[in-house]
Motif scaffolding. Structure first.
Motif, short mmCIF file in Angstrom:
data_model
loop_
_atom_site.label_atom_id
_atom_site.label_comp_id
_atom_site.label_asym_id
_atom_site.label_seq_id
_atom_site.Cartn_x
_atom_site.Cartn_y
_atom_site.Cartn_z
N UNK A 120 -3.77 13.37 -4.30
CA UNK A 120 -3.41 12.84 -2.98
C UNK A 120 -2.12 12.04 -3.01
N UNK A 121 -1.69 11.63 -4.20
CA UNK A 121 -0.51 10.78 -4.30
C UNK A 121 -0.84 9.31 -4.06
N UNK A 122 -2.12 8.98 -4.04
CA UNK A 122 -2.56 7.60 -3.82
C UNK A 122 -3.25 7.06 -5.08
N UNK A 123 -3.25 5.77 -5.20
CA UNK A 123 -4.07 5.12 -6.21
C UNK A 123 -5.52 5.24 -5.75
N UNK A 127 0.83 -1.21 0.00
CA UNK A 127 0.00 0.00 0.00
C UNK A 127 0.87 1.26 0.00
N UNK A 128 0.38 2.29 -0.65
CA UNK A 128 1.09 3.55 -0.68
C UNK A 128 0.96 4.23 0.67
N UNK A 129 2.01 4.96 1.02
CA UNK A 129 1.97 5.69 2.28
C UNK A 129 2.06 7.18 1.98
N UNK A 130 1.10 7.90 2.49
CA UNK A 130 1.07 9.35 2.35
C UNK A 130 0.68 9.90 3.71
N UNK A 131 1.45 10.88 4.18
CA UNK A 131 1.15 11.50 5.47
C UNK A 131 -0.22 12.18 5.41
N UNK A 132 -0.93 12.16 6.53
CA UNK A 132 -2.28 12.73 6.57
C UNK A 132 -2.32 14.18 6.13
N UNK A 133 -1.40 15.01 6.62
CA UNK A 133 -1.43 16.43 6.28
C UNK A 133 -1.23 16.63 4.77
N UNK A 134 -0.24 15.96 4.20
CA UNK A 134 0.01 16.07 2.76
C UNK A 134 -1.19 15.57 1.96
#
Length: 187
Positions: free
Chosen positions: A36-39, A3-10
């Motif tokens: 968001x940088x997520x799939x 899974x992709x990891x993206x910080x909540x604030x970003x």
């Protein structure tokens, strides 16, 4: 695949950029995922209720930011009124990227957004008004005058962002910030 990891604030800032520029109705899940940088699947994993849950989370983030960076600052009586106002204006300027950004509250106040998120939008605007009202009272204004000034601050900022965008110039926004400082007549 991990899974992709993206910080909540970003994540929330990316989502907010799409919602601010396109509103609730105009934002697609593909655009939200991209920002968001997520799939898309990972975005759904974080927000199973989809766009409604995403928008609510972004509004909660905005509310918390305003609470921390405007409201709490304006009511902090351990700082001089002039310092509070200068810091609040600096924070507002950072929030709106020197007048380049569109306000998410305005964007979501149209069409379906206001129908679904009206209470969250009202709560956030009221927090802003409450902070400036308390600040006005600390500056010695009577309750009604302090509240009138607080409403005017919100109108000046929101209106100037619209005019700045329409004229493709941040001059109206910068003039609005100056008018807020002039409104309180602090040294």
């Amino acid at each position: 695949m991990r899974p992709q990891k993206v910080e909540d604030k970003a994540l929330l800032i990316g989502l907010m950029s799409v919602l601010s520029s396109k509103g609730y109705d105009g934002s697609s899940l593909n655009e939200l995922a991209e920002s968001s940088g997520l799939q898309k699947a990972s975005l759904y994993h974080r927000f199973p209720a989809g766009k409604k849950e995403i928008t609510s989370a972004v509004l909660n983030y905005v509310n918390e930011w305003i609470h921390k960076n405007i409201y709490l600052l304006l009511i902090n009586q351990s700082i001089t009124p002039a310092e509070r106002l200068n810091e609040a204006i600096k924070n507002i300027n950072n929030l709106y990227n020197d007048g380049e950004s569109i306000c998410i509250l305005r964007s979501l106040s149209m069409n379906t957004g206001i129908e679904i998120f009206g209470e969250q939008i009202k709560e956030t605007m009221q927090l802003w008004i409450n902070g400036f009202t308390a600040f006005g009272k600390d500056c010695g204004y009577e309750d009604a005058v302090a509240q009138e000034k607080a409403y005017q601050v919100l109108v000046n900022i929101q209106g100037s962002l619209i005019v700045s965008k329409g004229l493709n110039s941040t001059n109206p926004y910068k003039a609005a910030l100056k008018s807020i400082q002039d409104m309180y007549k602090l040294e």
